[in-house]
Enzyme design. Structure first.
Site, PDB file in Angstrom:
ATOM      1  N   GLN A  93      16.815  -4.713   2.165  1.00  0.00           N
ATOM      2  CA  GLN A  93      16.151  -5.967   2.544  1.00  0.00           C
ATOM      3  C   GLN A  93      17.161  -7.067   2.868  1.00  0.00           C
ATOM      4  O   GLN A  93      16.911  -7.916   3.729  1.00  0.00           O
ATOM      5  CB  GLN A  93      15.232  -6.404   1.390  1.00  0.00           C
ATOM      6  CG  GLN A  93      14.139  -7.372   1.782  1.00  0.00           C
ATOM      7  CD  GLN A  93      12.924  -6.692   2.389  1.00  0.00           C
ATOM      8  OE1 GLN A  93      12.462  -5.677   1.906  1.00  0.00           O
ATOM      9  NE2 GLN A  93      12.401  -7.249   3.463  1.00  0.00           N
ATOM     10  N   GLY A 122       3.786  -7.938   0.165  1.00  0.00           N
ATOM     11  CA  GLY A 122       3.266  -6.587  -0.035  1.00  0.00           C
ATOM     12  C   GLY A 122       4.261  -5.503   0.345  1.00  0.00           C
ATOM     13  O   GLY A 122       5.301  -5.759   0.951  1.00  0.00           O
ATOM     14  N   ASP A 123       3.950  -4.292  -0.051  1.00  0.00           N
ATOM     15  CA  ASP A 123       4.655  -3.071   0.353  1.00  0.00           C
ATOM     16  C   ASP A 123       3.668  -1.941   0.029  1.00  0.00           C
ATOM     17  O   ASP A 123       2.454  -2.201  -0.035  1.00  0.00           O
ATOM     18  CB  ASP A 123       5.991  -2.936  -0.412  1.00  0.00           C
ATOM     19  CG  ASP A 123       6.914  -1.869   0.198  1.00  0.00           C
ATOM     20  OD1 ASP A 123       7.593  -2.176   1.183  1.00  0.00           O
ATOM     21  OD2 ASP A 123       6.942  -0.722  -0.296  1.00  0.00           O
ATOM     22  N   LYS A 156      13.658 -12.584  -0.827  1.00  0.00           N
ATOM     23  CA  LYS A 156      12.411 -12.308  -0.104  1.00  0.00           C
ATOM     24  C   LYS A 156      12.266 -10.814   0.033  1.00  0.00           C
ATOM     25  O   LYS A 156      13.206 -10.133   0.452  1.00  0.00           O
ATOM     26  CB  LYS A 156      12.488 -12.960   1.302  1.00  0.00           C
ATOM     27  CG  LYS A 156      11.216 -12.778   2.111  1.00  0.00           C
ATOM     28  CD  LYS A 156      10.177 -13.807   1.766  1.00  0.00           C
ATOM     29  CE  LYS A 156       8.780 -13.438   2.232  1.00  0.00           C
ATOM     30  NZ  LYS A 156       8.040 -12.577   1.258  1.00  0.00           N
ATOM     31  N   ASN A 183      -0.784   0.100   5.983  1.00  0.00           N
ATOM     32  CA  ASN A 183      -0.647  -1.147   6.733  1.00  0.00           C
ATOM     33  C   ASN A 183       0.282  -0.998   7.938  1.00  0.00           C
ATOM     34  O   ASN A 183      -0.069  -1.397   9.058  1.00  0.00           O
ATOM     35  CB  ASN A 183      -0.140  -2.238   5.787  1.00  0.00           C
ATOM     36  CG  ASN A 183       0.147  -3.527   6.520  1.00  0.00           C
ATOM     37  OD1 ASN A 183       1.284  -3.802   6.870  1.00  0.00           O
ATOM     38  ND2 ASN A 183      -0.887  -4.300   6.800  1.00  0.00           N
ATOM     39  N   LYS A 240      13.338  -7.268  -4.009  1.00  0.00           N
ATOM     40  CA  LYS A 240      12.223  -6.319  -3.978  1.00  0.00           C
ATOM     41  C   LYS A 240      11.706  -6.152  -5.391  1.00  0.00           C
ATOM     42  O   LYS A 240      12.429  -6.400  -6.359  1.00  0.00           O
ATOM     43  CB  LYS A 240      12.711  -4.965  -3.461  1.00  0.00           C
ATOM     44  CG  LYS A 240      11.604  -4.078  -2.927  1.00  0.00           C
ATOM     45  CD  LYS A 240      11.287  -4.414  -1.491  1.00  0.00           C
ATOM     46  CE  LYS A 240      10.127  -3.622  -0.959  1.00  0.00           C
ATOM     47  NZ  LYS A 240      10.030  -3.772   0.518  1.00  0.00           N
ATOM     48  N   SER A 279       6.548 -12.967   7.545  1.00  0.00           N
ATOM     49  CA  SER A 279       6.464 -13.619   6.228  1.00  0.00           C
ATOM     50  C   SER A 279       7.241 -14.931   6.251  1.00  0.00           C
ATOM     51  O   SER A 279       6.795 -15.947   5.689  1.00  0.00           O
ATOM     52  CB  SER A 279       7.053 -12.713   5.140  1.00  0.00           C
ATOM     53  OG  SER A 279       6.118 -11.749   4.718  1.00  0.00           O
ATOM     54  N   THR A 292       4.300  -5.783  10.766  1.00  0.00           N
ATOM     55  CA  THR A 292       5.308  -4.718  10.665  1.00  0.00           C
ATOM     56  C   THR A 292       5.051  -3.655  11.742  1.00  0.00           C
ATOM     57  O   THR A 292       5.977  -3.231  12.454  1.00  0.00           O
ATOM     58  CB  THR A 292       5.304  -4.086   9.262  1.00  0.00           C
ATOM     59  OG1 THR A 292       5.331  -5.146   8.302  1.00  0.00           O
ATOM     60  CG2 THR A 292       6.495  -3.182   9.068  1.00  0.00           C
ATOM     61  N   LYS A 304      18.197  -6.448   6.483  1.00  0.00           N
ATOM     62  CA  LYS A 304      17.022  -6.622   7.353  1.00  0.00           C
ATOM     63  C   LYS A 304      16.703  -8.104   7.526  1.00  0.00           C
ATOM     64  O   LYS A 304      16.507  -8.594   8.641  1.00  0.00           O
ATOM     65  CB  LYS A 304      15.823  -5.905   6.709  1.00  0.00           C
ATOM     66  CG  LYS A 304      14.539  -5.987   7.509  1.00  0.00           C
ATOM     67  CD  LYS A 304      13.316  -5.584   6.688  1.00  0.00           C
ATOM     68  CE  LYS A 304      13.418  -4.236   6.057  1.00  0.00           C
ATOM     69  NZ  LYS A 304      12.122  -3.764   5.494  1.00  0.00           N
TER      70      LYS A 304
HETATM   71  P1  NDP Z   1       0.569   1.355   2.429  1.00  0.00           P
HETATM   72  O1  NDP Z   1       0.403   1.497   0.974  1.00  0.00           O
HETATM   73  O2  NDP Z   1      -0.350   0.488   3.190  1.00  0.00           O
HETATM   74  O3  NDP Z   1       0.550   2.790   3.121  1.00  0.00           O
HETATM   75  C1  NDP Z   1       1.447   3.791   2.758  1.00  0.00           C
HETATM   76  C2  NDP Z   1       1.117   5.057   3.527  1.00  0.00           C
HETATM   77  O4  NDP Z   1       2.168   5.992   3.307  1.00  0.00           O
HETATM   78  C3  NDP Z   1      -0.163   5.714   3.057  1.00  0.00           C
HETATM   79  O5  NDP Z   1      -0.735   6.427   4.121  1.00  0.00           O
HETATM   80  C4  NDP Z   1       0.349   6.647   1.966  1.00  0.00           C
HETATM   81  O6  NDP Z   1      -0.484   7.764   1.713  1.00  0.00           O
HETATM   82  C5  NDP Z   1       1.652   7.115   2.567  1.00  0.00           C
HETATM   83  N1  NDP Z   1       2.576   7.431   1.475  1.00  0.00           N
HETATM   84  C6  NDP Z   1       3.064   6.578   0.542  1.00  0.00           C
HETATM   85  N2  NDP Z   1       3.835   7.213  -0.332  1.00  0.00           N
HETATM   86  C7  NDP Z   1       3.847   8.496   0.062  1.00  0.00           C
HETATM   87  C8  NDP Z   1       4.471   9.640  -0.426  1.00  0.00           C
HETATM   88  N3  NDP Z   1       5.264   9.603  -1.528  1.00  0.00           N
HETATM   89  N4  NDP Z   1       4.283  10.808   0.252  1.00  0.00           N
HETATM   90  C9  NDP Z   1       3.494  10.851   1.348  1.00  0.00           C
HETATM   91  N5  NDP Z   1       2.857   9.777   1.862  1.00  0.00           N
HETATM   92  C10 NDP Z   1       3.044   8.626   1.227  1.00  0.00           C
HETATM   93  O7  NDP Z   1       2.088   0.913   2.621  1.00  0.00           O
HETATM   94  P2  NDP Z   1       2.769   0.232   3.904  1.00  0.00           P
HETATM   95  O8  NDP Z   1       2.154   0.739   5.156  1.00  0.00           O
HETATM   96  O9  NDP Z   1       2.846  -1.221   3.658  1.00  0.00           O
HETATM   97  O10 NDP Z   1       4.274   0.787   3.764  1.00  0.00           O
HETATM   98  C11 NDP Z   1       4.711   1.974   4.426  1.00  0.00           C
HETATM   99  C12 NDP Z   1       6.218   1.956   4.544  1.00  0.00           C
HETATM  100  O11 NDP Z   1       6.618   0.826   5.319  1.00  0.00           O
HETATM  101  C13 NDP Z   1       6.992   1.831   3.229  1.00  0.00           C
HETATM  102  O12 NDP Z   1       8.224   2.526   3.354  1.00  0.00           O
HETATM  103  C14 NDP Z   1       7.283   0.339   3.137  1.00  0.00           C
HETATM  104  O13 NDP Z   1       8.405   0.093   2.332  1.00  0.00           O
HETATM  105  C15 NDP Z   1       7.567   0.044   4.601  1.00  0.00           C
HETATM  106  N6  NDP Z   1       7.435  -1.344   5.021  1.00  0.00           N
HETATM  107  C16 NDP Z   1       6.301  -2.069   4.782  1.00  0.00           C
HETATM  108  C17 NDP Z   1       6.196  -3.373   5.233  1.00  0.00           C
HETATM  109  C18 NDP Z   1       4.946  -4.174   5.076  1.00  0.00           C
HETATM  110  O14 NDP Z   1       4.915  -5.293   5.578  1.00  0.00           O
HETATM  111  N7  NDP Z   1       3.904  -3.674   4.420  1.00  0.00           N
HETATM  112  C19 NDP Z   1       7.313  -4.027   5.918  1.00  0.00           C
HETATM  113  C20 NDP Z   1       8.430  -3.159   6.199  1.00  0.00           C
HETATM  114  C21 NDP Z   1       8.471  -1.875   5.738  1.00  0.00           C
HETATM  115  P3  NDP Z   1      -1.370   7.779   0.355  1.00  0.00           P
HETATM  116  O15 NDP Z   1      -2.378   6.688   0.536  1.00  0.00           O
HETATM  117  O16 NDP Z   1      -1.934   9.136   0.312  1.00  0.00           O
HETATM  118  O17 NDP Z   1      -0.418   7.487  -0.778  1.00  0.00           O
HETATM  119  O1  2IT Z   2      10.012  -3.854   3.424  1.00  0.00           O
HETATM  120  C1  2IT Z   2       9.630  -4.975   3.829  1.00  0.00           C
HETATM  121  O2  2IT Z   2      10.254  -5.613   4.667  1.00  0.00           O
HETATM  122  C2  2IT Z   2       8.366  -5.496   3.282  1.00  0.00           C
HETATM  123  N1  2IT Z   2       7.711  -4.821   2.506  1.00  0.00           N
HETATM  124  C3  2IT Z   2       7.895  -6.871   3.672  1.00  0.00           C
HETATM  125  C4  2IT Z   2       8.571  -7.920   2.847  1.00  0.00           C
HETATM  126  C5  2IT Z   2       8.049  -9.328   3.018  1.00  0.00           C
HETATM  127  O3  2IT Z   2       8.523 -10.171   2.254  1.00  0.00           O
HETATM  128  O4  2IT Z   2       7.217  -9.606   3.887  1.00  0.00           O
END
Ligand code: NDP
Ligand code: 2IT
Length: 447
Positions: free
Chosen positions: A113, A167-168, A92, A243, A128, A379, A212, A116
C-alpha cells in the site's frame, strides 16, 4: 559492498526479523528486485538505513475482538492494524475480514500500500488492517456486533489526520456503515474523513464503490493502447466476483470487451455470451449467494468447482480475488492461449514465477500497486470532499479517476524506460512508488 550485496543483506534481515510471514517476504522481494537499479542511480538512498526503515512498520496494533453470535455463544477474533509509513500522509488502506488474515498478510498488504498510494500522486501514507473473522453465513446483526467490537478498540488509533481505513476482502459498504456508526458514537463527533467507502448519503464519494474495478479497466485500456490496440472485441477473464471483479467487468463491458468468466472460492462460471452483470450484482451484492447460482438462471453458462479459471482462453486476464491465485501452471496455460495483457485487480494475485513467465513471454503484466490503485485514489478523493464538506458528481469523480489511472500508467512506463527496463510495469511501478516515499523520508529526517 555492491548494491546487489547491500539489497541482499537487507532482505536477509527482513527474513530473520519477520519469520513465518511468507506473503510479506514475497512482497518485499518483489520490491527489492527493483531497488538494485535504483541504488545504482541514487546511492544516497542506501544512507541513513532508509530501506531498513521502510521495511519496518511505524506501528503494529494487535487486539482482541470478542463478540456474541445470534445464539448467544461468545467468539473471539484477532484484530490488526499495521500503520506502515506516514511519510506522504496519514496511513491509508483497507480492512480485510477473512479467516486467513494474520499479521504477515496484513504486513504484505500494508507494505504494498505504501508504494501504491505513492503512485497515485495523492497525499496518503500506507497502512492495512483486518481480522480473522469470517463474515460468510453470518447474519447482518452478527456482522454489526463484530464491527462494533472491532471499532471499540480501533477507534483509539485512527482519525482523519492519523489513519483512515476503508474496505478490502469481506469489508464493503455494510461493514463500513457499522464501523462508522460505532466510531461516531464512541467519539461523539461526525468525523467523516476517518473512514472511506462510506455510503453516498452520509459522506461517501460517488464512484468509490466502482473505483478499483473501473480503475483496473482504465489501466488495461492504456496498456492495450500502448500495444496499438484496444479493449474493443477482446475476450476477458476476471477472477473473483466481489467488489473489484464486479466493477472491472462493468467497465470492460462499457469499453467494448467481453468478460466470459468469473469466480468465487467455490469455483468458476463461464458464460460464452458475456457475464450478465445485473444477475451477478443481484447474486453477490444483494443475495450474497455462491457463484454456481448464476447457472440456475443462465442456462448457457457452466460452473466448474475443481479446476482453474485460467484455463479459459482470453486476450486479457484480470485476477481480482486474492493473493497467489495465479501460479506458474496457470501462467503457462494463459501464455499458450495467447493472452496479451495481465493486470492485477487484486493485491499480489500472481506468484513470482508466474510473473517471470509473463515477462519472458512478452506478455504485458501490470502489478496491483499500479493497476488497482484506483480504489485508494478515489478514497483520497473522498477525503478531499469530506475535508471541504463537498460532494462531487459521478461524472466529475469518474473523470478524476480516469485521469489518475492515466497518470499512473504514464509514470510507470516512463520510469521503467528511464531505469533501463522499457515496458516493464513491475519495475516502473516499484521504482516510481519508492522514489517519492524515499525522498519524503530523507526530507523528514530519521524519524
Ligand atoms: P470482496 O470480498 O468483495 O471479494 C473477494 C472475491 O475474491 C470473492 O469473490 C471471494 O470469493 C474471492 N476470494 C477471496 N478470498 C479467496 C480465496 N482465498 N480463494 C478464492 N477466492 C477468494 O473483496 P474485493 O473485491 O474488495 O477484493 C479483491 C482483491 O482486490 C483483494 O486482493 C483486495 O486486497 C484487492 N483490492 C481491493 C480494493 C477495494 O477497493 N476493495 C482496492 C485494491 C485492491 P468468496 O466470496 O467465495 O470468498
Ligand atoms: O488494497 C487497497 O488499495 C484497498 N483495499 C483500498 C484501500 C483504501 O483505503 O481505499
Amino acid at each position: 559492498m555492491s548494491t546487489r550485496d547491500q539489497i541482499e543483506a537487507i532482505y536477509q534481515q527482513v527474513l530473520t526479523r519477520n519469520a513465518g510471514e511468507p506473503e510479506f517476504h514475497q512482497a518485499a522481494a518483489e520490491v527489492f528486485e527493483s531497488l538494485q537499479v535504483v541504488l545504482e542511480h541514487r546511492p544516497e538512498y542506501a544512507d541513513a538505513a532508509l530501506i531498513e526503515r521502510l521495511c519496518e512498520p511505524e506501528r503494529q496494533i494487535i487486539f482482541r475482538v470478542p463478540w456474541v453470535d445470534d445464539s448467544g455463544s461468545v467468539h473471539v477474533n484477532r484484530g490488526f492494524r499495521v500503520q506502515y509509513n506516514s511519510a506522504l500522509g496519514p496511513y491509508k488502506g483497507g480492512l480485510r475480514f477473512h479467516p486467513s488474515v494474520n499479521l504477515g498478510i496484513v504486513k504484505f498488504l500494508g507494505f504494498e500500500q505504501i508504494f501504491k498510494n505513492s503512485l497515485t500522486g495523492l497525499p496518503i501514507g500506507g497502512g492495512k488492517g483486518g481480522a480473522d473473522f469470517d463474515p460468510k453465513g453470518r447474519s447482518d446483526a452478527e456482522v454489526m456486533r463484530f464491527c462494533q467490537s472491532f471499532m471499540t478498540e480501533l477507534h483509539r488509533h485512527i482519525g482523519e489526520y492519523t489513519d483512515v481505513p476503508a474496505g478490502d476482502i469481506g469489508v464493503g459498504g455494510r461493514e463500513i456503515g457499522y464501523l462508522f456508526g460505532q466510531y461516531k458514537r464512541l467519539t461523539n463527533s461526525y468525523e467523516s474523513g476517518v473512514l472511506t467507502g462510506k455510503g453516498t448519503s452520509w459522506g461517501g464519494s460517488q464512484v468509490r464503490r466502482e473505483a478499483t474495478g473501473y480503475g483496473a479497466a482504465y489501466f488495461v485500456a492504456d496498456m492495450l493502447e500502448t500495444l496499438g490496440t484496444s479493449l474493443d472485441g477482446k475476450t476477458v477473464v476476471v477472477s473473483g466476483s466481489g467488489n473489484v471483479a464486479i466493477y472491472a467487468i462493468e467497465k470492460v463491458h462499457q469499453l467494448g470487451g467481453k468478460v466470459v468468466a468469473c469466480s468465487d472460492s467455490s469455483g468458476y462460471v463461464v458464460d460464452p455470451n458475456g457475464i450478465n452483470l445485473e444477475l451477478l450484482k443481484d447474486l453477490k451484492e444483494v443475495r450474497r449467494e455462491r457463484i454456481s447460482a448464476y447457472c440456475d438462471t443462465v442456462k448457457a453458462a457452466t460452473f466448474t468447482a475443481d479446476g482453474s479459471i485460467w484455463d479459459v482462453a482470453c486476450d486479457v486476464a484480470i485476477p481480482s480475488a486474492t493473493q497467489n491465485e495465479l501460479d506458474a501452471d496457470a501462467a503457462k496455460v494463459l501464455i499458450n492461449n495467447q493472452v496479451r495483457v495481465v493486470a492485477e485487480g487484486a493485491n499480489m494475485p500472481t506468484t513470482p514465477d508466474a510473473v517471470q513467465l509473463f515477462r519472458d513471454a512478452g506478455v504485458a503484466f501490470a502489478p496491483g500497486k499500479a493497476a488497482n490503485a484506483g480504489g485508494v485514489a478515489t478514497s483520497a478523493l473522498e477525503m478531499q470532499q469530506n475535508a471541504s464538506r463537498d460532494s462531487w458528481s459521478f461524472h466529475y469523480t469518474d473523470e478524476r479517476l480516469a485521469a489518475i489511472m492515466n497518470g499512473i500508467h504514464a509514470r510507470t512506463i516512463e520510469t521503467a524506460a528511464e531505469y533501463g527496463k522499457p515496458g516493464d510495469y513491475v519495475h516502473g511501478a516499484n521504482i516510481a512508488g519508492f522514489i517519492k516515499v524515499a525522498d519524503a523520508m530523507v526530507a523528514l529526517g530519521v524519524v
